[in-house]
Scaffold this motif. Structure first.
Motif, PDB file in Angstrom:
ATOM      1  N   THR A 126       0.858  -1.188   0.000  1.00  0.00           N
ATOM      2  CA  THR A 126       0.000   0.000   0.000  1.00  0.00           C
ATOM      3  C   THR A 126       0.890   1.232   0.000  1.00  0.00           C
ATOM      4  OG1 THR A 126      -0.150  -0.131   2.429  1.00  0.00           O
ATOM      5  CG2 THR A 126      -1.933  -1.124   1.153  1.00  0.00           C
ATOM      6  N   MET A 165      -4.302   7.144  -1.915  1.00  0.00           N
ATOM      7  CA  MET A 165      -3.675   5.899  -1.500  1.00  0.00           C
ATOM      8  C   MET A 165      -3.868   4.876  -2.616  1.00  0.00           C
ATOM      9  SD  MET A 165      -2.319   6.074   1.556  1.00  0.00           S
ATOM     10  CE  MET A 165      -2.126   4.283   1.729  1.00  0.00           C
ATOM     11  N   SER A 191      -3.315   0.508  -3.506  1.00  0.00           N
ATOM     12  CA  SER A 191      -2.981  -0.849  -3.086  1.00  0.00           C
ATOM     13  C   SER A 191      -2.698  -1.676  -4.328  1.00  0.00           C
ATOM     14  CB  SER A 191      -4.142  -1.477  -2.308  1.00  0.00           C
ATOM     15  OG  SER A 191      -3.932  -2.863  -2.098  1.00  0.00           O
ATOM     16  N   VAL A 195      -3.221   2.169   4.964  1.00  0.00           N
ATOM     17  CA  VAL A 195      -4.508   2.737   4.580  1.00  0.00           C
ATOM     18  C   VAL A 195      -5.190   3.329   5.809  1.00  0.00           C
ATOM     19  CG1 VAL A 195      -6.756   2.251   3.560  1.00  0.00           C
ATOM     20  CG2 VAL A 195      -4.717   1.037   2.741  1.00  0.00           C
TER      21      VAL A 195
END
Length: 298
Positions: free
Chosen positions: A59, A72, A74, A154
């Motif tokens: 992440t 963000m 992933s 996260v």
């Protein structure tokens, strides 16, 4: 659970790419023009290391021009997820030891539908990557830094109802195999393709035995997008080409009409790891050295 959230397919959400009848052969999405992004900073290039696709799994906080607050991301075995102020978006990604990278978003929350053209932020126009210490750099086709990926976790506000596999991506054996894939030499008589040679529209060299209502095709675009159709359903995604004809693809939205007994050049591409020419015929070859399909200009 993330599957309980309404998923918005980009082909419907943006209204700019519809191929339910397989006829988008020669037309580009209206928002598919290359996007010029300024390099956030030249400084991260200091201490850059060799590309290692395994290091991309995790992440990240995405530092990129025009992204405030920083989103963000992933990257894991289930695909790509990006969180922004509007919510989450999901899609596909791939990377290779040659330093190739591709990523595409194809669904997510309705609130994110108008955030970017085709749901994809400018930094996902990246076709390559390079490590810089513990960070990763996403690079454009011209080598410029489009995004600086900084290891992060996260935030709780983003993590609600999301799968653990997205919040804490794990390098699975299958993902390791994909990222470290090594291709066998091309069959005799094939010449590796270059990026400029691929551009344009291609159709199967031989007619399909099925009954497609329209002609199957596969098109490569200079901005790194590709699209294809089996004459019934369509598929699109991103592509990046390395040395010796090595090709990397990520897949995006696909239509799902029922048509049987037909060949889909897009599926050939998804399975291919090399692209080469035999005369004027474009040949798609998988990692084992098997020919997946042959195409001609169309």
């Amino acid at each position: 659970n993330v599957t309980d959230i309404v998923v918005l397919v980009v082909a419907v959400a943006s209204g700019i790419w519809a191929i339910s009848n397989g006829q988008s052969a020669a037309k580009r999405p209206s928002s598919s023009k290359p996007i010029q992004v300024k390099t956030p900073s030249a400084a991260p290039l200091a201490g850059a290391r060799h590309a290692n696709p395994l290091q991309l799994v995790g992440t990240w906080r995405v530092i990129a021009s025009g992204e405030h607050p920083a989103p963000m991301a992933s990257l894991g075995s289930l695909g790509l997820v990006v969180w922004t102020s509007c919510g989450w978006m999901s899609g596909d990604w791939n990377a290779a030891q040659q330093g190739l990278f591709v990523g595409i978003l194809s669904g997510g929350l309705p609130a994110c539908a108008s955030s970017y053209p085709n749901l994809n932020p400018p930094w996902l126009a990246a076709t390559g990557y390079k490590g810089a210490g513990r960070d990763e750099l996403l690079l454009g086709a011209d080598g410029r830094v489009l995004a600086h990926l900084v290891p992060s976790t996260v935030p709780p506000s983003y993590a609600k109802d999301m799968s653990t596999d997205y919040l804490h991506p794990v390098l699975t054996p299958q993902l390791r195999k994909v990222l470290l894939q090594v291709s066998r030499p091309l069959p005799a008589g094939l010449v590796p393709a270059s990026g400029k040679q691929l551009l344009g529209r291609w159709v199967p060299a031989k007619a399909s035995p099925g009954h497609a209502p329209h002609q199957p095709y596969l098109s490569f675009y200079a901005d790194g997008d590709w699209s294809g159709s089996d004459g019934c359903n369509g598929l699109r995604g991103r592509w990046s080409l390395g040395s010796s004809g090595t090709i990397l693809v990520a897949t995006g939205p696909q239509t799902t009409m029922t048509c049987t007994g037909i060949t889909f050049a897009g599926e050939w591409l998804v399975q291919a790891s090399r692209v080469a020419f035999q005369g004027r015929t474009l040949v798609l070859v998988n990692a084992a050295g098997d020919v997946m399909g042959r195409l001609r200009r169309g």
